[in-house]
Structure formats: C-alpha cells, structure tokens
Design an enzyme around this catalytic site. Structure first.
Site, short mmCIF file in Angstrom:
data_model
loop_
_atom_site.label_atom_id
_atom_site.label_comp_id
_atom_site.label_asym_id
_atom_site.label_seq_id
_atom_site.Cartn_x
_atom_site.Cartn_y
_atom_site.Cartn_z
N LYS A 1 0.85 -1.20 0.00
CA LYS A 1 0.00 0.00 0.00
C LYS A 1 0.88 1.24 0.00
O LYS A 1 1.89 1.30 0.72
CB LYS A 1 -0.90 -0.03 1.24
CG LYS A 1 -1.94 1.09 1.29
CD LYS A 1 -2.82 0.94 2.52
CE LYS A 1 -3.91 1.99 2.60
NZ LYS A 1 -4.77 1.82 3.80
N SER B 1 -9.52 1.81 2.75
CA SER B 1 -8.65 2.53 1.83
C SER B 1 -7.60 1.66 1.13
O SER B 1 -7.00 2.10 0.16
CB SER B 1 -7.95 3.66 2.58
OG SER B 1 -7.15 3.14 3.63
N SER C 1 -9.56 -0.50 7.02
CA SER C 1 -9.01 -0.42 5.66
C SER C 1 -8.30 -1.65 5.14
O SER C 1 -8.02 -1.74 3.95
CB SER C 1 -8.08 0.78 5.54
OG SER C 1 -8.85 1.95 5.41
N1 GLN Z 1 -12.80 4.13 6.17
C1 GLN Z 1 -12.19 4.58 7.38
C2 GLN Z 1 -11.80 6.02 7.27
O1 GLN Z 1 -12.07 6.59 6.28
C3 GLN Z 1 -11.01 3.71 7.73
C4 GLN Z 1 -9.81 4.03 6.95
C5 GLN Z 1 -8.61 3.23 7.35
O2 GLN Z 1 -8.71 2.22 8.03
N2 GLN Z 1 -7.44 3.72 6.95
O3 GLN Z 1 -11.26 6.61 8.15
#
Ligand code: GLN
Length: 471
Positions: free
Chosen positions: A66, A141, A165
């Site tokens: 990532k 994400s 994410s």
């Molecule tokens: N969807 C969540 C957010 O937008 C989690 C994102 C993540 O785990 N990096 O904060």
C-alpha cells in the site's frame, strides 16, 4: 497458486524467483490498466529477483505494498498530490523485514488519500475497480492491495487499517485480511493517519499466507515505541489442533444486512459448529456508538498528523507572507475528503468543544474496550459481518456520511486495539462477502487458526480468482 505453494516450489528449485517475478509482472502489464490497482511498479524487480537467495524463507514471494508505507527509493505517494514525487530515503520496518527474508516489493498500490476513505475513490490519482465487477469499488482505503491480490496480480499484499481499511476491502474482494493487535506490527514508515489506531496488516488468498507475512514482520521494533514484544508464532500455531472454542456472535451485527450477508453468517456458524465450536449470541452494547466515536477521534488525530505537510510543495521556506503562501498552496493540494477531516478534527479539538466531542468520544472508546474485555470472559472469539453488504457501485456513496456508515462493523476493533480478521465467507450474485473474527488482545494467532479451520473445512471454496490465475 497460493504464496506458500509458490514458496515450496521455489524451495524445491522447480521455479526460480526470477520466473515468478516475470510471470506476475507480465500479468500486471496485461490486466492492471483495467483495474488500477498499482500506482507505481518496482522497476528494479527483475534485477532484484536475480539476486535473491532461494534458500531464504520468503524467496520468490512478491508483495504489493500500500502506497502509504514507505519504500526506500521507490515512490511513495499516500495517494496524495502532495507526495506525488516523494522518494523515501528510508524503508518501513515491515517492508525491511519482509525483504530481509527474501520477499520482493512488486509495486505500490492505490489507496484513498492518506488512508481516508472506504472505496479508494478518494485517491488523488484514479479509482481502483473491483476485479469481480469493474463498475464497483474494491473497498478502501487499501483497495489497490485488495484488488491486486484478488485478481492474482500479486500473491501477497500489505495494507493499513485505521478503521477497517484492510478488512473492508478484503471483504469486498473475497480475500483474507488481518488487522493485528495494535502494536504487533511496527508502524515505523507507515505514513500516519490516526496514530493510536493505525496498524499495518497482511492481505492474501489464504490464512496460511497471512501467517507467512506475520511471522516475518511482527515483533518489537526499537523504531516504534508502541510496538509490542510479542514474538510471532503464526505458522507454528496453524499446525496445532484447535481446542473447542466458544464463539460469540455479536447481536449488534445481526440486522440490517443484505440477504447474502445474513446467509453467509448462518453458513459460517454451521461450519464453526461442525468444527466443535460452542456458538452463542452475545451483545457488545456500545458497538453502534463506535462509528461516531471513530469519526471524532480519527479526524482529531489526523488534523494533528497532517499539520506537518506545510512547505512540501516548493521545498523552500521564506519569511512572513512568503511562508504563508507556501503553506496555503500546499494545503490547497489536499483532496476534499482530507480537508474535511482536518476541519472536523480541528473543530472537535478546539477549546469549548473539546469536552463535548473529543472527551466524550474518548470515554466511549474506554467503554467499548471494557465491554470487549468482559465479553472475552464469556467467549474466546467474536464473529460479525465485515460489511453490511457486498461492494457498492463506483460513485455510489456521494454523501460523506453514507461513506462513513460503511465502516459500521470494522471501527470497533481499532478503538479497542483488538486483532480482527476478515475471511471470505460467501457470495451475493458474483460479489464476494467477508465475515470478521475478533480475538482478545494479543491473540492474533488464535484468529488465524480459527480462520484456517474454516478455510480447510470449506475447502477454500470462497476464494475465486475472477480473471484466472497467474501461476
Ligand atoms: N474508512 C475509514 C476512514 O475513512 C477507515 C480508513 C482506514 O482504516 N485507513 O477513516
């Protein structure tokens, strides 16, 4: 072929690390233009593959990383225009440890800018598509990592999980994803979003492959003061017979789901009962409040973490007005969602509102944690859906609050600091579905054992490769 199978063939000398690298690279060239999983490919891959010692434990394995995890000399953008040309002078500990064991970085994967989002549509570059249906999101994400592994563009990937994410995209793409106990994997070199919640986690098409990555990268790191001195023993643990376990199905995760999710839950419970698990319904009463607490705490930490990006645009510092202009121009390059988080975070931390928002969210976090601790006196593992439904259409969540609601089931584990794993457990039409197991603090190995038992009992039936397999 699964990562551990590739590893075995490399160890027997049947295939070389170079051949593996060539195969995957060719596949990425053929398929990724339609998916958009990668932001950057490792141009030195073949050269590095030639130099790998086939005797190393991870020789021949490729990892898609990532793009908020820094890789020395390999562009790292965090999905942001701000870091579009950032060449890190150092390596994240997780990556350094994988490389030291012979794994190679295939490339850097797409994400929502700085990890903020649930669909990968907030990437500053392009959205990634779900390999099971290109009109749908892969989740986020870590959507690029999930799509890459699901489409077998890479056997393994790293994601990061602040509020889901790793698990949510794993669920949407039909693969395995683990959010380790907070501190089990070093955060050194992970570009910070919300530091008290962030964890790097592995993604793969089998629980065994998650174990390969965890054994290589988990453990104490002097460069991360929050890292835990809990030596990993994942592969060893997978070889041990599973004791009869008590599984608690979280009642708060049982309604409002799509029919496929309800069915997958029933089916999984039947599998776990068949394995001798003692299944009962339990309540985690504050779970529904985890979402509002998370969307106060995560932006609060983000607003502080992102304050460091001030003069990055021009790399120069002037005086007075000039500094102001550089800072303004830099901030203007943040995407809309990131700006929204900075505004919310700054607001909830401001005097006069601090106690009403941040203070109460922290209290909720403590309550959530206490309730989880009590629950783990009654049961050994918790089960709940990863998401309430399968992958939604690209552009399908234009309202930011609707996007936030996607994280309903995942944020609890981060707030409580607990390990949680999403495993493939069904389909709704052509779309994969994931369910989630949670374990007590530090019991990540137990999670993998339970997911592995489910994988074996179902013969890996829920892992499909939509575009055909690479090797
Ligand atoms: N969807 C969540 C957010 O937008 C989690 C994102 C993540 O785990 N990096 O904060």
């Amino acid at each position: 072929m699964l990562a551990h199978e590739i590893r075995a063939r490399v160890a027997r000398g049947e295939v070389s690390p170079l051949e593996v690298a060539q195969t995957y690279l060719k596949r990425v060239w053929e398929l990724d233009h339609g998916l958009g999983a990668f932001l950057t490919l490792n141009e030195n891959l073949l050269e590095e593959a030639r130099g790998v010692d086939p005797g190393l434990p991870l020789a021949g394995l490729l990892v898609a990383v990532k793009d908020n995890i820094v890789t020395k000399g390999l562009r790292t953008t965090a999905g942001s225009r701000l870091l579009e040309n950032f060449l890190p002078p150092y390596e994240a500990t997780a990556v350094a440890r994988l490389k030291a064991q012979g794994a190679l970085v295939l490339g850097k994967t797409n994400l929502d800018e700085f990890g903020m989002g649930s669909s990968t549509e907030h990437s500053a570059f392009f959205p990634t598509k779900n390999p099971f249906d290109p009109s749908r999101v892969p989740g986020g994400s870590s959507g690029g990592s999930a799509a890459a592994v699901a489409a077998d563009l890479a056997p393994l990937a790293l994601g990061s999980d602040t509020g889901g994410s790793v698990r949510q995209p794993a669920g949407f793409c039909g693969i395995y994803g683990l959010k380790p106990t907070y501190g089990r994997v070093s955060r050194f070199g992970l570009i910070a979003y919300a530091s008290s919640l962030d964890q790097i986690g592995p993604m793969a098409r089998s629980a065994r492959d998650l174990a390969l990555l965890m054994d290589a990268m988990a453990g104490l790191d002097p460069l991360d003061a929050t890292s835990l001195d809990l030596p990993p023993r994942f592969q060893e643990a997978l070889g041990e017979p599973l004791p009869p376990l008590r599984l608690g199905v979280v009642r708060e995760g049982l309604s409002g789901n799509s029919p496929g999710v309800e069915e997958a839950l029933e089916e999984a419970l039947a599998v776990f009962r068949g394995l001798g698990f003692d299944v009962k319904e339990v309540s985690w009463p504050s779970l529904p409040l985890a979402l509002p607490a998370y969307y106060i705490l995560a932006p609060a930490e983000a607003s502080s973490n992102l304050a460091r990006y001030d003069g990055t645009l021009f790399g120069v510092r002037g005086e007075g007005e000039e500094i102001f202009e550089v800072v303004e121009a830099t901030r203007a390059r943040f995407g809309l969602e990131v700006k929204r988080r900075i505004l919310v975070g700054t607001f909830v931390l401001s005097s006069g509102y601090y106690e009403a928002y941040y203070g109460r969210a922290q209290a909720l976090r403590r309550r959530l944690r206490a309730e989880a601790r009590a629950l783990f006196g009654e049961v050994d593992l918790l089960l709940l859906p990863t998401t309430p439904h399968p992958a939604f259409p690209l552009g399908g969540r234009p309202d930011p609050l609707a996007m936030y609601r996607e994280d309903l089931y995942t944020v609890g584990a981060n707030l409580a600091g607990l390990p949680a794993l999403s495993f493939p457990a069904g389909f709704e039409g052509p779309l994969p579905l994931g369910l989630q197991l949670l374990a007590p603090w530090g019991k990540d190995e137990l999670l993998l054992r339970a997911a592995f038992a489910h994988e074996e009992a179902t013969g890996g039936a829920f892992v499909r490769t939509p575009l055909g397999e690479a090797l």
